[in-house]
Write a protein that holds these residues in place. Structure first.
Motif, PDB file in Angstrom:
ATOM      1  N   LYS A 154       0.805  -1.267  -0.002  1.00 41.87           N
ATOM      2  CA  LYS A 154      -0.043   0.008  -0.107  1.00 41.87           C
ATOM      3  C   LYS A 154       0.814   1.205  -0.092  1.00 41.87           C
ATOM      4  O   LYS A 154       0.501   2.542  -0.523  1.00 41.87           O
ATOM      5  CB  LYS A 154      -0.873  -0.011   1.281  1.00 41.87           C
ATOM      6  CG  LYS A 154      -1.895  -1.022   1.048  1.00 41.87           C
ATOM      7  CD  LYS A 154      -3.022  -1.045   2.465  1.00 41.87           C
ATOM      8  CE  LYS A 154      -4.203  -1.788   2.095  1.00 41.87           C
ATOM      9  NZ  LYS A 154      -3.909  -3.065   1.938  1.00 41.87           N
ATOM     10  N   PRO A 158       1.649   3.226  -5.081  1.00 43.00           N
ATOM     11  CA  PRO A 158       1.622   4.510  -5.383  1.00 43.00           C
ATOM     12  C   PRO A 158       2.848   5.378  -5.679  1.00 43.00           C
ATOM     13  O   PRO A 158       2.814   6.395  -6.497  1.00 43.00           O
ATOM     14  CB  PRO A 158       0.825   5.345  -4.335  1.00 43.00           C
ATOM     15  CG  PRO A 158      -0.081   4.205  -3.404  1.00 43.00           C
ATOM     16  CD  PRO A 158       0.923   3.020  -3.625  1.00 43.00           C
ATOM     17  N   PRO A 166      -3.960   7.592 -10.115  1.00 40.85           N
ATOM     18  CA  PRO A 166      -4.477   6.568  -8.837  1.00 40.85           C
ATOM     19  C   PRO A 166      -5.006   5.166  -9.377  1.00 40.85           C
ATOM     20  O   PRO A 166      -4.967   4.244  -8.978  1.00 40.85           O
ATOM     21  CB  PRO A 166      -5.607   7.617  -8.435  1.00 40.85           C
ATOM     22  CG  PRO A 166      -5.812   8.337  -9.353  1.00 40.85           C
ATOM     23  CD  PRO A 166      -4.700   8.694 -10.015  1.00 40.85           C
ATOM     24  N   GLN A 167      -5.709   5.183 -10.725  1.00 46.72           N
ATOM     25  CA  GLN A 167      -6.100   4.031 -11.176  1.00 46.72           C
ATOM     26  C   GLN A 167      -5.130   3.166 -11.703  1.00 46.72           C
ATOM     27  O   GLN A 167      -5.095   1.797 -11.250  1.00 46.72           O
ATOM     28  CB  GLN A 167      -6.959   4.337 -12.482  1.00 46.72           C
ATOM     29  CG  GLN A 167      -8.577   4.805 -12.245  1.00 46.72           C
ATOM     30  CD  GLN A 167      -9.161   4.100 -11.225  1.00 46.72           C
ATOM     31  OE1 GLN A 167      -9.306   2.760 -11.266  1.00 46.72           O
ATOM     32  NE2 GLN A 167      -9.632   4.736 -10.142  1.00 46.72           N
ATOM     33  N   LYS A 170      -3.721   1.930  -8.453  1.00 46.54           N
ATOM     34  CA  LYS A 170      -4.543   0.583  -7.904  1.00 46.54           C
ATOM     35  C   LYS A 170      -4.424  -0.604  -8.570  1.00 46.54           C
ATOM     36  O   LYS A 170      -4.354  -1.809  -7.917  1.00 46.54           O
ATOM     37  CB  LYS A 170      -6.046   1.152  -7.965  1.00 46.54           C
ATOM     38  CG  LYS A 170      -6.929   0.151  -7.218  1.00 46.54           C
ATOM     39  CD  LYS A 170      -8.534   0.628  -7.380  1.00 46.54           C
ATOM     40  CE  LYS A 170      -9.519  -0.289  -6.816  1.00 46.54           C
ATOM     41  NZ  LYS A 170     -10.979   0.085  -6.815  1.00 46.54           N
ATOM     42  N   GLU A 171      -4.254  -0.630  -9.808  1.00 43.62           N
ATOM     43  CA  GLU A 171      -3.843  -1.915 -10.781  1.00 43.62           C
ATOM     44  C   GLU A 171      -2.477  -2.400 -10.064  1.00 43.62           C
ATOM     45  O   GLU A 171      -2.340  -3.748  -9.856  1.00 43.62           O
ATOM     46  CB  GLU A 171      -3.897  -1.537 -12.090  1.00 43.62           C
ATOM     47  CG  GLU A 171      -3.337  -2.769 -12.865  1.00 43.62           C
ATOM     48  CD  GLU A 171      -3.172  -2.430 -14.288  1.00 43.62           C
ATOM     49  OE1 GLU A 171      -2.413  -3.061 -15.028  1.00 43.62           O
ATOM     50  OE2 GLU A 171      -3.643  -1.354 -14.775  1.00 43.62           O
ATOM     51  N   LEU A 173      -0.993  -1.914  -7.145  1.00 41.00           N
ATOM     52  CA  LEU A 173      -1.392  -2.505  -5.904  1.00 41.00           C
ATOM     53  C   LEU A 173      -1.940  -4.012  -5.810  1.00 41.00           C
ATOM     54  O   LEU A 173      -1.538  -5.007  -5.320  1.00 41.00           O
ATOM     55  CB  LEU A 173      -2.404  -1.645  -5.067  1.00 41.00           C
ATOM     56  CG  LEU A 173      -2.736  -2.171  -3.643  1.00 41.00           C
ATOM     57  CD1 LEU A 173      -1.432  -2.460  -2.641  1.00 41.00           C
ATOM     58  CD2 LEU A 173      -3.733  -1.174  -3.125  1.00 41.00           C
ATOM     59  N   THR A 174      -3.002  -4.268  -6.714  1.00 39.15           N
ATOM     60  CA  THR A 174      -3.580  -5.436  -6.997  1.00 39.15           C
ATOM     61  C   THR A 174      -2.400  -6.311  -7.590  1.00 39.15           C
ATOM     62  O   THR A 174      -2.750  -7.656  -6.953  1.00 39.15           O
ATOM     63  CB  THR A 174      -4.859  -5.274  -8.028  1.00 39.15           C
ATOM     64  OG1 THR A 174      -5.628  -4.236  -7.380  1.00 39.15           O
ATOM     65  CG2 THR A 174      -5.252  -6.767  -8.255  1.00 39.15           C
ATOM     66  N   GLU A 177      -0.400  -7.547  -4.543  1.00 34.06           N
ATOM     67  CA  GLU A 177      -1.091  -8.329  -3.494  1.00 34.06           C
ATOM     68  C   GLU A 177      -1.475  -9.844  -4.167  1.00 34.06           C
ATOM     69  O   GLU A 177      -1.410 -10.478  -3.284  1.00 34.06           O
ATOM     70  CB  GLU A 177      -2.615  -7.910  -3.292  1.00 34.06           C
ATOM     71  CG  GLU A 177      -2.562  -6.402  -2.567  1.00 34.06           C
ATOM     72  CD  GLU A 177      -3.670  -5.683  -2.549  1.00 34.06           C
ATOM     73  OE1 GLU A 177      -3.869  -4.926  -1.383  1.00 34.06           O
ATOM     74  OE2 GLU A 177      -4.875  -6.205  -3.365  1.00 34.06           O
TER      75      GLU A 177
END
Length: 268
Positions: A154, A158, A166-167, A170-171, A173-174, A177
């Motif tokens: 997290k 970024p 931001p999108q 987020k990708e 980050l996914t 994960e």
């Protein structure tokens, strides 16, 4: 085990020359989706995942082999031998730019050019060398990964992608994960503690160093260092915040790569 299965190799197009794209740390070949289709109309495009990432065979991740970047460089040469019409153009992002550089030192005859997107010979500041991080910064990041992997991703996603995206962050980050945490931790230590400054002058294959104007992972000084110490290199700085211009500024990135290859005479 086949090389295709090991590295999840996919090919597109059937041009007279080959261009090989390899992703950065914690990512996979899908990170090139905004760029590679335009090259597939003219080149044979080869996409692969580093072992331990994406759709690669995770069971093939040997901690001894991949304790340095040389293990991945050997894999890259395997892929080129089987899927490329040599000499190939190599495009590597971040740590894979160094993996590609090591491969060009081992077998320069297999490469027409190397495109280094956000490369870094060493992430750690050392005397007059600016890598972007103090030793204690890297130690802190690696310890955070061990203690709280979720907090690490997290924090880092970024920072890697850049604030205005931001999108895409987020990708990323996914993707982080979904990675195998043990492999990701091991590869992080290999990546962020590697120091290949002594190898830089050994690579004589023509190189384009493509750097972002505002990149906290690979600051401008890193690009300057590589350009100063690499023969046959060219430095281009793209106006972009973050470490992934092939995603956050794909058109500008592709234009610079195409212009460089045209001037080099390496167009398909």
């Amino acid at each position: 085990m086949s090389v295709q299965h090991r590295n999840n190799v996919h090919c597109h197009g059937d041009g007279p020359a080959t261009i090989v794209f390899v992703h950065g740390y914690g990512c996979d070949q899908q990170m090139w989706r905004f760029i590679y289709p335009s090259f597939a109309t003219r080149y044979r495009v080869v996409l692969m995942d580093l072992v331990g990432c994406g759709g690669s065979d995770l069971s093939a991740y040997d901690r001894d082999k991949y304790s340095t970047l040389h293990g991945h460089a050997e894999d890259l040469l395997d892929v080129i031998d089987l899927y490329a019409k040599a000499p190939a153009v190599f495009v590597g992002h971040s740590v894979s730019a160094m993996i590609g550089m090591l491969a060009t030192i081992i077998a320069p005859e297999k490469f027409r050019a190397q495109i280094m997107v956000g490369p870094s010979a060493s992430y750690i500041n050392d005397g007059d060398y600016v890598g972007g991080f103090n030793p204690e910064d890297i130690d802190g990041l690696l310890k955070l990964m061990e203690i709280d992997y979720d907090a690490w991703v997290k924090r880092m996603a970024p920072a890697i992608m850049g604030a205005p995206h931001p999108q895409l962050a987020k990708e990323l980050l996914t993707r982080f994960e979904r990675n195998d945490q043990d492999i990701t931790r091991h590869f992080a230590r290999v990546t962020f503690t590697a120091d290949h400054r002594a190898d830089v002058p050994k690579s004589t294959v023509p190189a384009l160093i493509l750097q972002c104007s505002d990149d906290m992972i690979a600051p401008r000084e890193v690009g300057d260092y590589l350009h100063q110490h690499m023969a046959n290199s060219r430095l281009e700085v793209i106006t972009n915040i973050g470490h992934c211009p092939h995603m956050s500024s794909p058109s500008a990135s592709a234009d610079i790569i195409n212009e460089y290859l045209a001037q080099l005479g390496a167009t398909a």
